[in-house]
Design a protein around this motif. Sequence first.
Motif, PDB file in Angstrom:
ATOM      1  N   PHE A   1     -17.039 -27.658 -20.254  1.00 30.45           N
ATOM      2  CA  PHE A   1     -18.076 -27.964 -21.243  1.00 30.45           C
ATOM      3  C   PHE A   1     -19.420 -27.006 -20.987  1.00 30.45           C
ATOM      4  N   ALA A   2     -19.664 -26.433 -21.856  1.00 33.18           N
ATOM      5  CA  ALA A   2     -21.176 -25.719 -21.893  1.00 33.18           C
ATOM      6  C   ALA A   2     -22.403 -26.808 -21.844  1.00 33.18           C
ATOM      7  N   ARG A   3     -21.844 -27.966 -22.199  1.00 38.43           N
ATOM      8  CA  ARG A   3     -23.106 -29.044 -22.553  1.00 38.43           C
ATOM      9  C   ARG A   3     -22.027 -30.131 -21.687  1.00 38.43           C
ATOM     10  N   ARG A   4     -23.069 -31.401 -21.570  1.00 39.21           N
ATOM     11  CA  ARG A   4     -22.230 -32.412 -20.982  1.00 39.21           C
ATOM     12  C   ARG A   4     -21.422 -33.335 -21.934  1.00 39.21           C
ATOM     13  N   PRO A   5     -20.319 -33.715 -21.935  1.00 37.09           N
ATOM     14  CA  PRO A   5     -19.450 -34.445 -22.766  1.00 37.09           C
ATOM     15  C   PRO A   5     -20.042 -35.596 -23.146  1.00 37.09           C
ATOM     16  N   THR A   6     -19.828 -36.150 -24.282  1.00 39.08           N
ATOM     17  CA  THR A   6     -20.288 -37.674 -24.644  1.00 39.08           C
ATOM     18  C   THR A   6     -19.199 -38.487 -24.240  1.00 39.08           C
ATOM     19  N   LEU A   7     -19.400 -39.714 -24.253  1.00 38.36           N
ATOM     20  CA  LEU A   7     -18.447 -40.893 -23.876  1.00 38.36           C
ATOM     21  C   LEU A   7     -17.207 -40.768 -24.623  1.00 38.36           C
ATOM     22  N   GLU A   8     -17.259 -40.474 -25.818  1.00 39.89           N
ATOM     23  CA  GLU A   8     -16.086 -40.198 -26.456  1.00 39.89           C
ATOM     24  C   GLU A   8     -15.362 -39.008 -25.923  1.00 39.89           C
ATOM     25  N   GLU A   9     -15.797 -38.043 -25.431  1.00 38.82           N
ATOM     26  CA  GLU A   9     -15.062 -36.947 -25.022  1.00 38.82           C
ATOM     27  C   GLU A   9     -14.485 -37.351 -23.626  1.00 38.82           C
ATOM     28  N   VAL A  10     -15.405 -38.030 -22.831  1.00 44.76           N
ATOM     29  CA  VAL A  10     -14.854 -38.390 -21.529  1.00 44.76           C
ATOM     30  C   VAL A  10     -13.674 -39.452 -21.752  1.00 44.76           C
ATOM     31  N   ALA A  11     -13.818 -40.234 -22.715  1.00 44.99           N
ATOM     32  CA  ALA A  11     -12.409 -41.132 -23.003  1.00 44.99           C
ATOM     33  C   ALA A  11     -11.251 -40.440 -23.257  1.00 44.99           C
ATOM     34  N   ASP A  12     -11.668 -39.215 -24.077  1.00 44.31           N
ATOM     35  CA  ASP A  12     -10.257 -38.358 -24.368  1.00 44.31           C
ATOM     36  C   ASP A  12      -9.753 -37.802 -23.113  1.00 44.31           C
ATOM     37  N   LEU A  13     -10.749 -37.204 -22.322  1.00 46.73           N
ATOM     38  CA  LEU A  13     -10.200 -36.517 -20.967  1.00 46.73           C
ATOM     39  C   LEU A  13      -9.514 -37.631 -20.178  1.00 46.73           C
ATOM     40  N   LEU A  14      -9.884 -38.755 -20.330  1.00 49.96           N
ATOM     41  CA  LEU A  14      -9.277 -39.782 -19.450  1.00 49.96           C
ATOM     42  C   LEU A  14      -7.931 -40.338 -20.032  1.00 49.96           C
ATOM     43  N   GLY A  15      -7.741 -39.799 -21.207  1.00 47.13           N
ATOM     44  CA  GLY A  15      -6.444 -40.422 -22.014  1.00 47.13           C
ATOM     45  C   GLY A  15      -6.598 -41.830 -22.839  1.00 47.13           C
ATOM     46  N   VAL A  16      -7.854 -42.083 -23.108  1.00 46.69           N
ATOM     47  CA  VAL A  16      -7.834 -43.492 -23.792  1.00 46.69           C
ATOM     48  C   VAL A  16      -7.477 -43.340 -25.014  1.00 46.69           C
ATOM     49  N   PRO A  17      -6.475 -44.128 -25.470  1.00 48.36           N
ATOM     50  CA  PRO A  17      -6.148 -44.001 -26.913  1.00 48.36           C
ATOM     51  C   PRO A  17      -7.178 -44.254 -27.910  1.00 48.36           C
ATOM     52  N   ALA A  18      -6.886 -43.486 -28.919  1.00 47.35           N
ATOM     53  CA  ALA A  18      -7.617 -43.475 -29.930  1.00 47.35           C
ATOM     54  C   ALA A  18      -8.241 -44.852 -30.565  1.00 47.35           C
ATOM     55  N   ASP A  19      -7.547 -45.615 -30.705  1.00 50.08           N
ATOM     56  CA  ASP A  19      -7.568 -46.906 -31.371  1.00 50.08           C
ATOM     57  C   ASP A  19      -8.455 -47.996 -30.244  1.00 50.08           C
ATOM     58  N   ARG A  20      -8.558 -47.415 -28.875  1.00 50.00           N
ATOM     59  CA  ARG A  20      -9.300 -48.038 -27.692  1.00 50.00           C
ATOM     60  C   ARG A  20     -10.665 -47.685 -27.437  1.00 50.00           C
ATOM     61  N   ARG A  21     -10.856 -46.506 -28.219  1.00 48.57           N
ATOM     62  CA  ARG A  21     -12.139 -45.571 -27.651  1.00 48.57           C
ATOM     63  C   ARG A  21     -13.339 -46.253 -27.938  1.00 48.57           C
ATOM     64  N   GLU A  22     -13.733 -46.898 -28.995  1.00 39.91           N
ATOM     65  CA  GLU A  22     -14.904 -47.496 -29.244  1.00 39.91           C
ATOM     66  C   GLU A  22     -15.270 -48.542 -28.276  1.00 39.91           C
ATOM     67  N   MET A  23     -13.929 -49.734 -27.923  1.00 43.07           N
ATOM     68  CA  MET A  23     -14.407 -50.226 -26.973  1.00 43.07           C
ATOM     69  C   MET A  23     -14.542 -49.797 -25.586  1.00 43.07           C
ATOM     70  N   PHE A  24     -13.890 -48.672 -25.187  1.00 45.94           N
ATOM     71  CA  PHE A  24     -14.409 -47.847 -24.019  1.00 45.94           C
ATOM     72  C   PHE A  24     -15.634 -47.631 -23.843  1.00 45.94           C
ATOM     73  N   VAL A  25     -16.195 -47.046 -25.105  1.00 46.66           N
ATOM     74  CA  VAL A  25     -17.375 -46.589 -24.914  1.00 46.66           C
ATOM     75  C   VAL A  25     -18.516 -47.744 -24.806  1.00 46.66           C
ATOM     76  N   ARG A  26     -18.413 -48.952 -25.460  1.00 45.60           N
ATOM     77  CA  ARG A  26     -19.175 -50.166 -25.318  1.00 45.60           C
ATOM     78  C   ARG A  26     -19.035 -50.586 -23.911  1.00 45.60           C
ATOM     79  N   VAL A  27     -17.672 -50.677 -23.293  1.00 45.73           N
ATOM     80  CA  VAL A  27     -17.876 -51.118 -21.925  1.00 45.73           C
ATOM     81  C   VAL A  27     -18.506 -50.158 -21.202  1.00 45.73           C
ATOM     82  N   VAL A  28     -18.263 -49.021 -20.957  1.00 45.82           N
ATOM     83  CA  VAL A  28     -18.831 -48.194 -20.010  1.00 45.82           C
ATOM     84  C   VAL A  28     -20.367 -47.944 -20.245  1.00 45.82           C
TER      85      VAL A  28
END
Length: 155
Positions: free
Chosen positions: A103-130
């Motif tokens: 990344f040329a910039r720091r990723p968002t929590l959504e991008e971190v979720a993607d890197l970790l393989g968090v399923p799309a339908d659970r990303r919002e919950m992942f971001v809220r928990v983190v």
Amino acid sequence: MTSQDLDAFAAWVEDLMRDRGYDIDSPRGGGKSRIADEAGVHRAAVTRLLQRQSMPDLETTRRLARVLGVPVRDMLIRSGRLTAEELADPHDYLASPAPGAEFARRPTLEEVADLLGVPADRREMFVRVVEQFLPNDMPAAEHAEHADARLLMTD
């Protein structure tokens, strides 16, 4: 380690102790015993350092850093055990990503979720928990930066 290194480190630690209210100068002040007790180390280790006889071991250094309120990194560098280059500051890494970083910039929590393989339908919950584990006084934009730091430091 030279005696000059030990002397400089001991002088720095003495100043920290005095600044934090430990009476290490008078024989009956109790400062050496008090800091040893609070750090959970032997009083002899504190005495040997203050008398410039020996550098504390790594565990004692870590415990003294905690009680004195300084980063262990600073203690290790000041003691001469490691250089600043050998013990990179994670804040420096975050300020200027390594060449070729993904990344040329720091990723968002959504991008971190993607890197970790968090399923799309659970990303919002992942971001809220983190976000619950990030400092409250941090602006939302910085949350992603700190999440990225934690992710990169575990690689």
